[in-house]
Design an enzyme around this catalytic site. Structure first.
Site, PDB file in Angstrom:
ATOM      1  N   CYS A  63       0.822  -1.232   0.000  1.00  0.00           N
ATOM      2  CA  CYS A  63       0.000   0.000   0.000  1.00  0.00           C
ATOM      3  C   CYS A  63       0.849   1.272   0.000  1.00  0.00           C
ATOM      4  O   CYS A  63       0.326   2.360  -0.242  1.00  0.00           O
ATOM      5  CB  CYS A  63      -0.936   0.010   1.192  1.00  0.00           C
ATOM      6  SG  CYS A  63      -1.978  -1.435   1.279  1.00  0.00           S
ATOM      7  N   HIS A 113      -3.412   7.164   3.478  1.00  0.00           N
ATOM      8  CA  HIS A 113      -3.821   5.885   2.878  1.00  0.00           C
ATOM      9  C   HIS A 113      -5.220   5.530   3.364  1.00  0.00           C
ATOM     10  O   HIS A 113      -5.527   5.647   4.548  1.00  0.00           O
ATOM     11  CB  HIS A 113      -2.812   4.803   3.280  1.00  0.00           C
ATOM     12  CG  HIS A 113      -3.199   3.431   2.841  1.00  0.00           C
ATOM     13  ND1 HIS A 113      -3.654   3.154   1.571  1.00  0.00           N
ATOM     14  CD2 HIS A 113      -3.192   2.245   3.502  1.00  0.00           C
ATOM     15  CE1 HIS A 113      -3.911   1.860   1.472  1.00  0.00           C
ATOM     16  NE2 HIS A 113      -3.639   1.290   2.628  1.00  0.00           N
ATOM     17  N   ASN A 157     -10.240  -0.413   0.474  1.00  0.00           N
ATOM     18  CA  ASN A 157      -8.789  -0.242   0.427  1.00  0.00           C
ATOM     19  C   ASN A 157      -8.273  -0.749  -0.923  1.00  0.00           C
ATOM     20  O   ASN A 157      -8.333  -1.946  -1.189  1.00  0.00           O
ATOM     21  CB  ASN A 157      -8.179  -1.031   1.596  1.00  0.00           C
ATOM     22  CG  ASN A 157      -6.670  -0.952   1.643  1.00  0.00           C
ATOM     23  OD1 ASN A 157      -6.025  -0.477   0.714  1.00  0.00           O
ATOM     24  ND2 ASN A 157      -6.094  -1.442   2.726  1.00  0.00           N
TER      25      ASN A 157
HETATM   26  O1  UT7 Z   1      -3.419  -1.380   3.781  1.00  0.00           O
HETATM   27  C1  UT7 Z   1      -3.167  -2.180   4.911  1.00  0.00           C
HETATM   28  C2  UT7 Z   1      -4.355  -3.086   5.088  1.00  0.00           C
HETATM   29  N1  UT7 Z   1      -4.757  -3.422   6.374  1.00  0.00           N
HETATM   30  C3  UT7 Z   1      -5.449  -2.655   7.244  1.00  0.00           C
HETATM   31  O2  UT7 Z   1      -5.574  -1.479   7.176  1.00  0.00           O
HETATM   32  C4  UT7 Z   1      -6.107  -3.396   8.363  1.00  0.00           C
HETATM   33  C5  UT7 Z   1      -5.965  -2.784   9.720  1.00  0.00           C
HETATM   34  N2  UT7 Z   1      -6.884  -3.433  10.616  1.00  0.00           N
HETATM   35  C6  UT7 Z   1      -8.214  -3.165  10.614  1.00  0.00           C
HETATM   36  O3  UT7 Z   1      -8.672  -2.342   9.841  1.00  0.00           O
HETATM   37  C7  UT7 Z   1      -9.084  -3.861  11.608  1.00  0.00           C
HETATM   38  O4  UT7 Z   1      -8.285  -4.613  12.500  1.00  0.00           O
HETATM   39  C8  UT7 Z   1     -10.136  -4.793  10.935  1.00  0.00           C
HETATM   40  C9  UT7 Z   1     -11.172  -3.965  10.191  1.00  0.00           C
HETATM   41  C10 UT7 Z   1      -9.469  -5.757   9.968  1.00  0.00           C
HETATM   42  C11 UT7 Z   1     -10.876  -5.611  12.000  1.00  0.00           C
HETATM   43  O5  UT7 Z   1     -11.483  -4.726  12.937  1.00  0.00           O
HETATM   44  P1  UT7 Z   1     -11.321  -4.986  14.502  1.00  0.00           P
HETATM   45  O6  UT7 Z   1     -12.097  -3.966  15.178  1.00  0.00           O
HETATM   46  O7  UT7 Z   1      -9.836  -5.064  14.776  1.00  0.00           O
HETATM   47  O8  UT7 Z   1     -12.024  -6.376  14.660  1.00  0.00           O
HETATM   48  P2  UT7 Z   1     -11.439  -7.735  15.255  1.00  0.00           P
HETATM   49  O9  UT7 Z   1     -10.479  -8.364  14.320  1.00  0.00           O
HETATM   50  O10 UT7 Z   1     -11.022  -7.507  16.662  1.00  0.00           O
HETATM   51  O11 UT7 Z   1     -12.741  -8.617  15.287  1.00  0.00           O
HETATM   52  C12 UT7 Z   1     -13.856  -8.292  16.152  1.00  0.00           C
HETATM   53  C13 UT7 Z   1     -14.975  -9.256  15.876  1.00  0.00           C
HETATM   54  C14 UT7 Z   1     -14.524 -10.721  15.885  1.00  0.00           C
HETATM   55  O12 UT7 Z   1     -15.560 -11.488  16.497  1.00  0.00           O
HETATM   56  P3  UT7 Z   1     -15.440 -11.979  18.016  1.00  0.00           P
HETATM   57  O13 UT7 Z   1     -14.199 -12.790  18.074  1.00  0.00           O
HETATM   58  O14 UT7 Z   1     -15.328 -10.704  18.829  1.00  0.00           O
HETATM   59  O15 UT7 Z   1     -16.709 -12.711  18.216  1.00  0.00           O
HETATM   60  C15 UT7 Z   1     -14.444 -11.054  14.432  1.00  0.00           C
HETATM   61  O16 UT7 Z   1     -14.668 -12.438  14.179  1.00  0.00           O
HETATM   62  O17 UT7 Z   1     -15.520  -9.019  14.589  1.00  0.00           O
HETATM   63  C16 UT7 Z   1     -15.588 -10.235  13.868  1.00  0.00           C
HETATM   64  N3  UT7 Z   1     -15.468  -9.947  12.451  1.00  0.00           N
HETATM   65  C17 UT7 Z   1     -16.520  -9.691  11.664  1.00  0.00           C
HETATM   66  N4  UT7 Z   1     -17.837  -9.646  11.917  1.00  0.00           N
HETATM   67  C18 UT7 Z   1     -18.656  -9.345  10.909  1.00  0.00           C
HETATM   68  C19 UT7 Z   1     -14.324  -9.852  11.718  1.00  0.00           C
HETATM   69  N5  UT7 Z   1     -14.645  -9.549  10.448  1.00  0.00           N
HETATM   70  C20 UT7 Z   1     -15.989  -9.424  10.397  1.00  0.00           C
HETATM   71  C21 UT7 Z   1     -16.903  -9.126   9.371  1.00  0.00           C
HETATM   72  N6  UT7 Z   1     -18.213  -9.084   9.673  1.00  0.00           N
HETATM   73  N7  UT7 Z   1     -16.492  -8.835   8.100  1.00  0.00           N
END
Ligand code: UT7
Length: 334
Positions: free
Chosen positions: A121, A262, A292
């Protein structure tokens, strides 16, 4: 003597096939509410079947050349920032040059240098540094820097934590050393990386694993990411790198007229803006419409900001990005 580097044309391309959060709900167990509240993304665009990343890159490049009032014949360097190249070889830059009609019938195009590079990215930031270096050695050069991505082709639709985040797009700029027709001078660029963090974001399909015809693809073929670790690193690195480039140019945050970070996650963007002490009106955001798009987010955001009238030639603009590798960096435009 320091040779200046000017952006003299800007272009972008977004595939017409839109995929809304509602469409994603039909593919994986997710919801519009979760995606919007955790990321700010509402829709993304995927290349159509048969449409390639080089088609997107060539379209953005043509728009940038038209904006710069340059014919493809004038181009001496085609650099493509991508982490989703069309092939391992030939380079996407060569494929795009072919689509642009280079080498031209005059034969001048045979002298064009075509190169792909991968800073994920952060590719557009790294590419501006490459362009500056080329112009320093060859002031007469005309550099076409294209950031083009086809992330939909490596999305794992069994992994809801990544497949809702990404989209396809391309952006391009034409760069020269002469000030006539210049929209912004690329005043300074910083590029950084930490290879010890290379496991945090990966896209498979390279030579790490031998494959034979008929093999079943595993998850390692697709995008995988440790989201929370990436999130923390993104906020810290983009904030620090932005402060660093301002400091070394004797500028304060109030001097920044527009901040274009970004476009990965609205929460990351807001956290960086707050830590820098920027008023929200100066922070440009367009990820709701595209998700993204990796290296393409910055030139695409620049195009949209210009269309909206918030980005104007000669403004002091701060760009910053982070991505797989890990890589990160910042750009100061004036
Ligand atoms: O260009 C570089 C690219 N990368 C990035 O910019 C990514 C940076 N990271 C992020 O943007 C965030 O970490 C994410 C958007 C990927 C995830 O958000 P988060 O607030 O960190 O969520 P999490 O991974 O802590 O997950 C929270 C919950 C989990 O469920 P439990 O374990 O709490 O029951 C996940 O299983 O959200 C769940 N989850 C979803 N639920 C519905 C994860 N993805 C999804 C989804 N829909 N798409």
């Amino acid at each position: 003597m320091k040779i200046p580097c000017y952006i003299c044309g800007l272009g972008s391309y977004v595939p017409s096939h839109s995929v809304t959060n509602g469409d994603m709900e039909k593919l994986v167990q997710t919801s519009d509410e979760w995606i919007v509240s955790r990321t700010g993304i509402r829709e993304r665009h995927f290349l159509a079947e048969g449409e390639q990343v080089s088609d997107a890159g060539a379209a953005a490049a043509r728009a940038a050349l038209e904006d710069a009032r340059l014919s493809p014949d004038a181009v001496t360097h085609v650099f493509v920032a991508t982490c989703t190249p069309e092939y391992l070889s030939p380079s996407t830059a060569c494929v795009i040059a072919g689509k642009l009609g280079l080498p031209s019938s005059s034969g001048r195009g045979a002298a064009v240098m075509c190169l792909d590079f991968n800073a994920a990215c952060t590719g557009f930031v790294y590419g501006l540094e490459l362009a500056r270096s080329v112009l320093q050695g060859s002031p007469e050069a005309v550099v076409l820097l294209i950031a083009a991505e086809a992330l939909s082709r490596r999305m794992n639709f069994a992994d809801r934590s990544t497949c809702v985040l990404f989209g396809d797009a391309a952006g391009a700029v034409a760069l020269r050393s002469c000030p006539e027709g210049g929209l912004w001078e690329v005043r300074d660029v910083t590029c950084a990386s930490d290879g010890s963090l290379c496991e945090l974001i990966k896209i498979g399909g390279g030579t790490a694993r031998s494959v034979a015809e008929g093999d079943v693809l595993g998850p390692d073929f697709f995008i995988s990411m440790q989201g929370q670790a990436v999130f923390r690193h993104a906020v810290r690195s983009m904030t620090e790198e932005s402060q660093h480039i301002l400091e070394r140019n004797g500028l304060g945050v109030d001097d920044v007229e527009l901040f274009i970070p970004h476009q990965a996650n609205l929460r990351i963007i807001q956290a960086v803006g707050e830590r820098l002490g920027l008023e929200p009106a100066k922070v440009f955001v367009n990820l709701a419409n595209y998700g993204n798009t990796s290296a393409a987010t910055l030139p695409l955001a620049m195009c949209d900001a210009r269309k909206e009238g918030v980005l104007r030639p000669g403004m002091k603009v701060l760009l910053t990005s982070f991505g797989g590798g890990m890589t990160w960096g910042s750009v100061l435009l004036t």
